[in-house]
Design a protein around this motif. Structure first.
Motif, short mmCIF file in Angstrom:
data_model
loop_
_atom_site.label_atom_id
_atom_site.label_comp_id
_atom_site.label_asym_id
_atom_site.label_seq_id
_atom_site.Cartn_x
_atom_site.Cartn_y
_atom_site.Cartn_z
N HIS A 21 0.86 -1.19 0.00
CA HIS A 21 0.00 0.00 0.00
C HIS A 21 0.89 1.24 0.00
O HIS A 21 1.73 1.42 0.89
N SER A 22 0.72 2.10 -1.01
CA SER A 22 1.59 3.27 -1.15
C SER A 22 0.98 4.53 -0.58
O SER A 22 1.62 5.59 -0.58
N GLY A 23 -0.27 4.45 -0.10
CA GLY A 23 -0.96 5.64 0.36
C GLY A 23 -1.85 6.25 -0.70
O GLY A 23 -2.61 7.18 -0.43
N ARG A 24 -1.79 5.70 -1.92
CA ARG A 24 -2.60 6.21 -3.03
C ARG A 24 -3.76 5.28 -3.37
O ARG A 24 -4.50 5.55 -4.30
N GLU A 25 -3.90 4.17 -2.64
CA GLU A 25 -4.92 3.17 -2.95
C GLU A 25 -6.07 3.24 -1.95
O GLU A 25 -5.87 3.49 -0.76
N THR A 26 -7.26 2.97 -2.46
CA THR A 26 -8.44 2.84 -1.61
C THR A 26 -9.20 1.58 -2.03
O THR A 26 -9.50 1.41 -3.21
N VAL A 27 -9.49 0.71 -1.06
CA VAL A 27 -10.26 -0.50 -1.31
C VAL A 27 -11.69 -0.26 -0.84
O VAL A 27 -11.91 0.15 0.30
N TYR A 28 -12.65 -0.50 -1.73
CA TYR A 28 -14.06 -0.26 -1.42
C TYR A 28 -14.76 -1.56 -1.05
O TYR A 28 -14.31 -2.66 -1.39
N SER A 29 -15.91 -1.41 -0.39
CA SER A 29 -16.66 -2.57 0.07
C SER A 29 -17.23 -3.41 -1.06
O SER A 29 -17.58 -4.57 -0.86
N ASN A 30 -17.33 -2.83 -2.28
CA ASN A 30 -17.83 -3.60 -3.43
C ASN A 30 -16.71 -4.35 -4.14
O ASN A 30 -16.91 -4.93 -5.21
N GLY A 31 -15.51 -4.33 -3.56
CA GLY A 31 -14.38 -5.06 -4.12
C GLY A 31 -13.45 -4.24 -4.98
O GLY A 31 -12.32 -4.65 -5.26
N SER A 32 -13.89 -3.07 -5.43
CA SER A 32 -13.10 -2.26 -6.37
C SER A 32 -11.91 -1.61 -5.68
O SER A 32 -11.92 -1.35 -4.47
N LEU A 33 -10.88 -1.34 -6.48
CA LEU A 33 -9.65 -0.72 -5.99
C LEU A 33 -9.40 0.56 -6.76
O LEU A 33 -9.35 0.57 -7.99
#
Length: 334
Positions: A21-33
């Protein structure tokens, strides 16, 4: 797991970052990144793992993310639907058959080829089809159990535990542009409780927008996320698409009449991406003149208005870190 980006626990509504994790990623509850401010280092394989309530991996999906410096396809953006691959049935058990069905193939196909894993090595090629000759050529990775259909779909008979993995379809169009699509094939044992071909839907990842550009954001959108799962986890593979020798290319000339004179556009047409392009005029690098406009990737050169001193021989040079090729010359006026 060392290459994990993040894990999302649905029962706790909690996203936990992992070492990649570089600090630029967000993982959503629907699985998307979501990837923000992408760079060339972000290119590579991304894998989504689905975990059930027993924390067993029940399905995976993998895709390769291409990151380009800027999008300019010599005057037009590519807007056609992206080729995708569907597994039919979506869940396969040992001994069965599966069709890797191609959706949205381009109409102007010059050739297509299937690879086990990716297109980095000729040794991994399963089969190649040339529509103009209606000819199929089997590659080194052909096992004798594959059937290649004229629409590009690949049928695997009697699948075994040697068949799971990533499959890549590479398409070369008649305009020498190339397309790629991948699918992750999973093979379950005949008594697996996680495989029901009649109720399963294939887990699929789609980048939005289709092409990722440096400095912008891209969402790896997940489709057909299974129910009754406990968590899912995103991973970045350490393997990247290695550079290959550049493909032979050519120069196209188009003229247009504008108010007060005529303009000419020289387009360097190459099926390769992530390459450097240099325009050559009379065996010298193109001079920078106020009448000349280069596309951002230097694949297109417009001269407006064109003058007598612009007459001569034009070529383009395409290179990457592995090789370099120069096109055959074209002359203007023709």
């Amino acid at each position: 797991m060392d290459h994990g980006i993040g894990t999302y626990f649905l029962d706790k509504n909690l996203s936990v970052p992992r070492p990649f994790h570089s600090g630029r990623e967000t993982v959503y509850s629907n699985g998307s990144l979501l990837l923000r401010n992408v760079t060339k280092k972000d290119a590579g394989f991304y894998t989504l793992l689905i975990l059930n309530r027993h924390v067993f991996i029940v399905s995976t999906a993998t895709m390769y993310l291409h990151v380009h410096t800027i999008f300019w396809t010599c005057g037009c953006h590519v807007t056609s639907a992206q080729p995708t691959i569907e597994s039919v049935p979506p869940c396969i058990t040992e001994g069965g058959s599966v069709l890797l069905l191609v959706h949205n193939p381009p109409e102007n196909i010059k050739a297509l080829a299937w690879f086990k894993w990716m297109t980095a090595s000729k040794k991994l090629e399963v089969a190649r089809y040339i529509p103009g000759r209606k000819a199929t050529v089997w590659g080194p990775a052909y096992s004798g159990r594959e059937t290649l259909h004229s629409d590009g779909s690949l049928l695997l008979h009697g699948v075994t535990q040697k068949d799971p993995g990533l499959y890549t379809l590479a398409i070369l169009r008649t305009d020498l542009r190339s397309e790629e699509a991948q699918i992750q094939l999973q093979v379950h044992t005949s008594h697996s409780q996680f495989c029901n071909p009649f109720t399963s839907s294939q887990l699929r990842i789609q980048p939005v927008p289709r092409y990722a550009a440096e400095g912008e954001g891209v969402v790896l959108q997940v489709h057909n996320l299974s129910e009754n799962l406990k968590a899912f986890s995103w991973h970045k593979s350490k393997y990247r698409n290695p550079l290959q020798s550049v493909t032979q290319h050519f120069v196209h000339i188009s003229d247009s009449t504008v108010t007060g004179g005529t303009s000419v556009i020289f387009t360097c047409i190459s099926p390769d991406t992530d390459v450097s392009i240099r325009s050559i005029f009379n065996n010298k690098s193109m001079p920078h003149l106020g009448r000349m406009t280069l596309s951002p990737t230097k694949c297109g050169l417009r001269i407006d208005p064109v003058r007598r001193e612009d007459a001569g021989e034009y070529k383009c040079e395409v290179s990457n870190q592995v090789s370099m090729k120069t096109s055959l010359p074209v002359s203007w006026p023709r």
